[in-house]
Design an enzyme around this catalytic site. Sequence first.
Site, PDB file in Angstrom:
ATOM      1  N   GLY A 234       0.880  -1.185  -0.131  1.00 61.50           N
ATOM      2  CA  GLY A 234       0.236  -0.079  -0.063  1.00 61.50           C
ATOM      3  C   GLY A 234       0.938   1.277   0.094  1.00 61.50           C
TER       4      GLY A 234
ATOM      5  N   SER B  38       5.890  -1.850  -2.080  1.00 61.17           N
ATOM      6  CA  SER B  38       6.159  -2.927  -3.182  1.00 61.17           C
ATOM      7  C   SER B  38       5.047  -2.467  -4.164  1.00 61.17           C
ATOM      8  CB  SER B  38       5.591  -4.400  -2.807  1.00 61.17           C
ATOM      9  OG  SER B  38       4.698  -4.392  -1.769  1.00 61.17           O
TER      10      SER B  38
HETATM   11  N1  LIG Z   1      10.417   8.630  -2.774  1.00 59.02           N
HETATM   12  C1  LIG Z   1       9.803   7.827  -1.915  1.00 59.02           C
HETATM   13  N2  LIG Z   1       8.758   7.063  -2.409  1.00 59.02           N
HETATM   14  C2  LIG Z   1       8.018   6.342  -1.367  1.00 59.02           C
HETATM   15  N3  LIG Z   1       8.720   6.154  -0.072  1.00 59.02           N
HETATM   16  C3  LIG Z   1       9.840   6.984   0.299  1.00 59.02           C
HETATM   17  C4  LIG Z   1      10.359   7.693  -0.568  1.00 59.02           C
HETATM   18  N4  LIG Z   1      11.631   8.452   0.010  1.00 59.02           N
HETATM   19  C5  LIG Z   1      11.560   7.831   1.228  1.00 59.02           C
HETATM   20  N5  LIG Z   1      10.446   6.797   1.289  1.00 59.02           N
HETATM   21  C6  LIG Z   1      10.352   6.251   2.745  1.00 59.02           C
HETATM   22  O1  LIG Z   1      10.752   4.729   2.291  1.00 59.02           O
HETATM   23  C7  LIG Z   1       9.489   3.959   2.561  1.00 59.02           C
HETATM   24  C8  LIG Z   1       9.431   3.052   1.485  1.00 59.02           C
HETATM   25  O2  LIG Z   1      10.145   1.975   1.497  1.00 59.02           O
HETATM   26  P1  LIG Z   1      10.041   0.718   0.798  1.00 59.02           P
HETATM   27  O3  LIG Z   1      11.176   0.163   0.611  1.00 59.02           O
HETATM   28  O4  LIG Z   1       8.567   0.117   1.177  1.00 59.02           O
HETATM   29  O5  LIG Z   1       9.708   1.090  -0.888  1.00 59.02           O
HETATM   30  S1  LIG Z   1       9.359   0.230  -2.130  1.00 59.02           S
HETATM   31  O6  LIG Z   1       8.567  -0.984  -1.996  1.00 59.02           O
HETATM   32  O7  LIG Z   1      10.664  -0.113  -2.741  1.00 59.02           O
HETATM   33  O8  LIG Z   1       8.642   1.182  -3.096  1.00 59.02           O
HETATM   34  C9  LIG Z   1       8.529   4.632   3.122  1.00 59.02           C
HETATM   35  O9  LIG Z   1       8.006   4.178   4.193  1.00 59.02           O
HETATM   36  P2  LIG Z   1       6.151   3.769   4.407  1.00 59.02           P
HETATM   37  O10 LIG Z   1       5.948   5.325   4.786  1.00 59.02           O
HETATM   38  O11 LIG Z   1       6.377   3.119   5.696  1.00 59.02           O
HETATM   39  O12 LIG Z   1       5.656   3.202   3.411  1.00 59.02           O
HETATM   40  C10 LIG Z   1       8.792   6.268   3.180  1.00 59.02           C
HETATM   41  O13 LIG Z   1       9.030   6.338   4.539  1.00 59.02           O
END
Ligand SMILES: Nc1ncnc2c1ncn2[C@@H]1O[C@H](COP(=O)(O)OS(=O)(=O)O)[C@@H](OP(=O)(O)O)[C@H]1O
Length: 197
Positions: A32, A106
């Site tokens: 999500g 993801s």
């Molecule tokens: N550009 C960008 N886009 C999305 N998220 C960002 C970005 N930069 C930093 N973050 C922080 O990194 C967390 C997402 O990492 P993930 O490893 O879950 O991302 S992915 O599955 O590879 O897309 C995400 O954590 P969650 O908020 O827990 O989802 C963010 O805190």
Amino acid sequence: MTSNVVWHQHEVNKQTRADSLKQAPRVLWLTGLSGSGKSTLANLLEKKLFEQGKHTYLLDGDNIRHGLCGDLGFSDKDRVENIRRISEVAKLFVDAGNIVLTAFISPFQADRDYCRKLLDDNEFVEVYVDTPLAVCEQRDPKGLYKKARSGEIKDFTGIDSTYEAPASPEIHLTYQDETPEATAERLFELLKSKGWV
Ligand SMILES: Nc1ncnc2c1ncn2[C@@H]1O[C@H](COP(=O)(O)OS(=O)(=O)O)[C@@H](OP(=O)(O)O)[C@H]1O
Ligand SMILES: Nc1ncnc2c1ncn2[C@@H]1O[C@H](COP(=O)(O)OP(=O)(O)O)[C@@H](O)[C@H]1O
């Protein structure tokens, strides 16, 4: 590259480990948007499973990106590699007999399917934490949406980077108006009713 490497079949294997732990190993894959509730729900769910005597392991985006995937950023290519590594790690934990919970954005269906295909039938449970972008942005627990909107962060999921909603997740959560505890309980009951935990 691996053509000269021979796979070893050990006598203590996934089945014997799972039998010893008295559980069916599985991956509960939460996907999500940022702020949708993945970490919160995975954490609450792991506590419930742990209290029931289950052997669990939680792989969480922010933590993995400090270590194993510390060299990766947020380009599409890096996200694909991020999920590939996490999928391989999840498979190892399943091989060890664990119930694995993952909390990563993801964003691409193909990468989630990659993990599904690495595992045996019924071992991959895709949980779509379907919280609308507007709600995630309103929550903005880490202040990242604000930065993304101002251009301080580029390639932010849902703003200027793609999120592909799961085509047919095993579980679809759309309960952003209830408490995290209520949603976690709902998730736990759904998993139990399907025999997945
Ligand atoms: N550009 C960008 N886009 C999305 N998220 C960002 C970005 N930069 C930093 N973050 C922080 O990194 C967390 C997402 O990492 P993930 O490893 O879950 O991302 S992915 O599955 O590879 O897309 C995400 O954590 P969650 O908020 O827990 O989802 C963010 O805190
Ligand atoms: N029903 C709910 N389920 C999950 N989180 C919720 C819910 N309602 C409110 N929240 C809040 O939303 C935020 C989600 O943040 P987080 O779990 O870090 O999301 P993610 O890991 O998807 O980025 C938390 O502050 C949490 O308390």
